[in-house]
Design a protein around this motif. Sequence first.
Motif, PDB file in Angstrom:
ATOM      1  N   UNK A 128      52.956  35.693  42.831  1.00 35.69           N
ATOM      2  CA  UNK A 128      52.367  36.680  43.747  1.00 35.69           C
ATOM      3  C   UNK A 128      50.900  36.938  43.408  1.00 35.69           C
ATOM      4  N   UNK A 129      50.584  36.992  42.115  1.00 35.36           N
ATOM      5  CA  UNK A 129      49.214  37.261  41.690  1.00 35.36           C
ATOM      6  C   UNK A 129      48.285  36.111  42.056  1.00 35.36           C
ATOM      7  N   UNK A 188      44.841  35.725  45.171  1.00 33.96           N
ATOM      8  CA  UNK A 188      43.450  35.538  44.755  1.00 33.96           C
ATOM      9  C   UNK A 188      42.566  35.106  45.923  1.00 33.96           C
ATOM     10  N   UNK A 189      41.436  35.753  46.050  1.00 32.42           N
ATOM     11  CA  UNK A 189      40.380  35.306  46.956  1.00 32.42           C
ATOM     12  C   UNK A 189      39.535  34.310  46.163  1.00 32.42           C
ATOM     13  N   UNK A 190      39.786  33.018  46.344  1.00 37.22           N
ATOM     14  CA  UNK A 190      39.182  32.028  45.458  1.00 37.22           C
ATOM     15  C   UNK A 190      37.679  31.871  45.677  1.00 37.22           C
ATOM     16  N   UNK A 191      37.198  32.225  46.836  1.00 35.66           N
ATOM     17  CA  UNK A 191      35.755  32.198  47.053  1.00 35.66           C
ATOM     18  C   UNK A 191      35.077  33.242  46.163  1.00 35.66           C
ATOM     19  N   UNK A 192      35.642  34.444  46.138  1.00 34.12           N
ATOM     20  CA  UNK A 192      35.108  35.501  45.273  1.00 34.12           C
ATOM     21  C   UNK A 192      35.383  35.183  43.812  1.00 34.12           C
ATOM     22  N   UNK A 193      36.525  34.568  43.536  1.00 28.73           N
ATOM     23  CA  UNK A 193      36.872  34.214  42.158  1.00 28.73           C
ATOM     24  C   UNK A 193      35.833  33.257  41.575  1.00 28.73           C
ATOM     25  N   UNK A 194      35.396  32.277  42.350  1.00 27.68           N
ATOM     26  CA  UNK A 194      34.390  31.327  41.875  1.00 27.68           C
ATOM     27  C   UNK A 194      33.065  32.032  41.595  1.00 27.68           C
ATOM     28  N   UNK A 237      40.574  44.147  36.813  1.00 27.47           N
ATOM     29  CA  UNK A 237      41.871  43.506  36.960  1.00 27.47           C
ATOM     30  C   UNK A 237      42.875  44.631  37.131  1.00 27.47           C
ATOM     31  N   UNK A 238      43.339  44.844  38.363  1.00 28.52           N
ATOM     32  CA  UNK A 238      44.180  46.000  38.647  1.00 28.52           C
ATOM     33  C   UNK A 238      45.100  45.706  39.819  1.00 28.52           C
ATOM     34  N   UNK A 239      46.028  46.623  40.091  1.00 23.50           N
ATOM     35  CA  UNK A 239      46.964  46.373  41.182  1.00 23.50           C
ATOM     36  C   UNK A 239      46.302  46.631  42.533  1.00 23.50           C
ATOM     37  N   UNK A 240      47.026  46.324  43.608  1.00 22.59           N
ATOM     38  CA  UNK A 240      46.421  46.316  44.945  1.00 22.59           C
ATOM     39  C   UNK A 240      46.262  47.707  45.567  1.00 22.59           C
ATOM     40  N   UNK A 278      49.558  41.598  40.640  1.00 26.42           N
ATOM     41  CA  UNK A 278      50.720  42.063  41.393  1.00 26.42           C
ATOM     42  C   UNK A 278      51.970  41.924  40.541  1.00 26.42           C
ATOM     43  N   UNK A 279      52.689  43.028  40.378  1.00 22.13           N
ATOM     44  CA  UNK A 279      53.896  43.016  39.558  1.00 22.13           C
ATOM     45  C   UNK A 279      54.858  44.083  40.063  1.00 22.13           C
ATOM     46  N   UNK A 280      56.148  43.799  39.900  1.00 15.22           N
ATOM     47  CA  UNK A 280      57.191  44.722  40.344  1.00 15.22           C
ATOM     48  C   UNK A 280      57.490  45.714  39.232  1.00 15.22           C
ATOM     49  N   UNK A 281      56.581  46.681  39.073  1.00 12.80           N
ATOM     50  CA  UNK A 281      56.785  47.709  38.050  1.00 12.80           C
ATOM     51  C   UNK A 281      56.620  49.075  38.690  1.00 12.80           C
TER      52      UNK A 281
END
Length: 283
Positions: free
Chosen positions: A114-115, A119-125, A214-217, A233-236
Motif C-alpha cells: 500500500x505504501x 508514492x508519487x514517483x515524480x515528486x519522489x525523484x 514520512x507520515x500517514x495520509x 500507509x499501515x493498518x494501525x
Amino acid sequence: MSILERMQNQRSSLSSNGVKILDFILKDPASLSNYVSQDLAVKVGVSQSGVIKFAQRLGFKGFTALKLAIIEDLAHKNAILEPKRPIHNKIHSDDSSITIAQKLIQEKTHAMIATTNAINFSEFETIVKRLNQADRIQIVGIGGSALTAKDLTFKLLKLGITALTEQDTHVQIATANTLTKNDILIAISFSGKRREIIMAAQSAYDKGATVIALTNIKKSPLRQLAHYTIDTIADEKQFRSSSISSRTAQNVITDLLFMALLQLKSDDAKLLLSDISSVIDRI
C-alpha cells in the motif's frame, strides 16, 4: 493479492456497466452469495449478458465461478483475520504461533504494498535529488520512528552523506535550529502529531531548511508544515503495540530512498561501501 483487489486494479479497463457491477460488488461482497446473474443484473441495472461478460473479462468462466471465488476468498480471509480477543490489530490472545506469523506477514506485506503504491514517483525523484544535493540531513523521530531514523542515518552515512540523528528531543530541536537553506530535515512520525517532532520541523522550516515528512495520509500538523510528504500507509488503529506495520511502512520508504541514492551516486557510492566493508572486516 485477493480477488477483490485484482478486480479493483482492473477498474480502468472496464466498461461503464462493468464499473457499475464492480462498485456494487465491492460495496458489500459478502452479499454476493444471495444473487444469481439475473438478480444481480436487475439490481445493478445492466443486462444479464453484461454480468456474464464482466465475469469473463476478469478471467472466470461465468458469474457463478466469480461468485464462488469471492466467497471462498472472503471465508479464507475471515478465518485468519476476524478478531476475537485482539492484542494487536487482528492478532488475538488465543492465536497459535503459526497463525500470528501468518497474520504478521500479511499485515507487513499489505503495509509495504500500500505504501509503495501510494508514492508519487515524480515528486519522489525530486526528493532524492534534493537529498543528494543537501549539505546536511537531519532525521528526527521518537519511539518506534526513532529506530527508523537511526537506520536511515546509518545508510546515508555509508553513502558519504552527512546525516545527523539524536534521540533526545531537546537536542533534536537544538540541531534543527542550526540548519540552513542548504540542509534538509526528515521528520518521521506516523501520526504526524507528536509535539516534539512538530517543534523540530518548525525550527528547521523557520531557518529555511527543506522539511520532508514520512507520515500517514491523514491531515496533521506535520503534513501541513512539510515541503514534501511521503505517505506511509499501515493498518494501525486501536491496537498499536510496537508500531509494527507503521514501522514496516516507514522502513520500505527509507530503504527505497537509500537504493535510489545509491543508484544516483553510482560507482562512487559502490566504492565507498566497499571501503567501509573492508575496514569493518579488519576489526
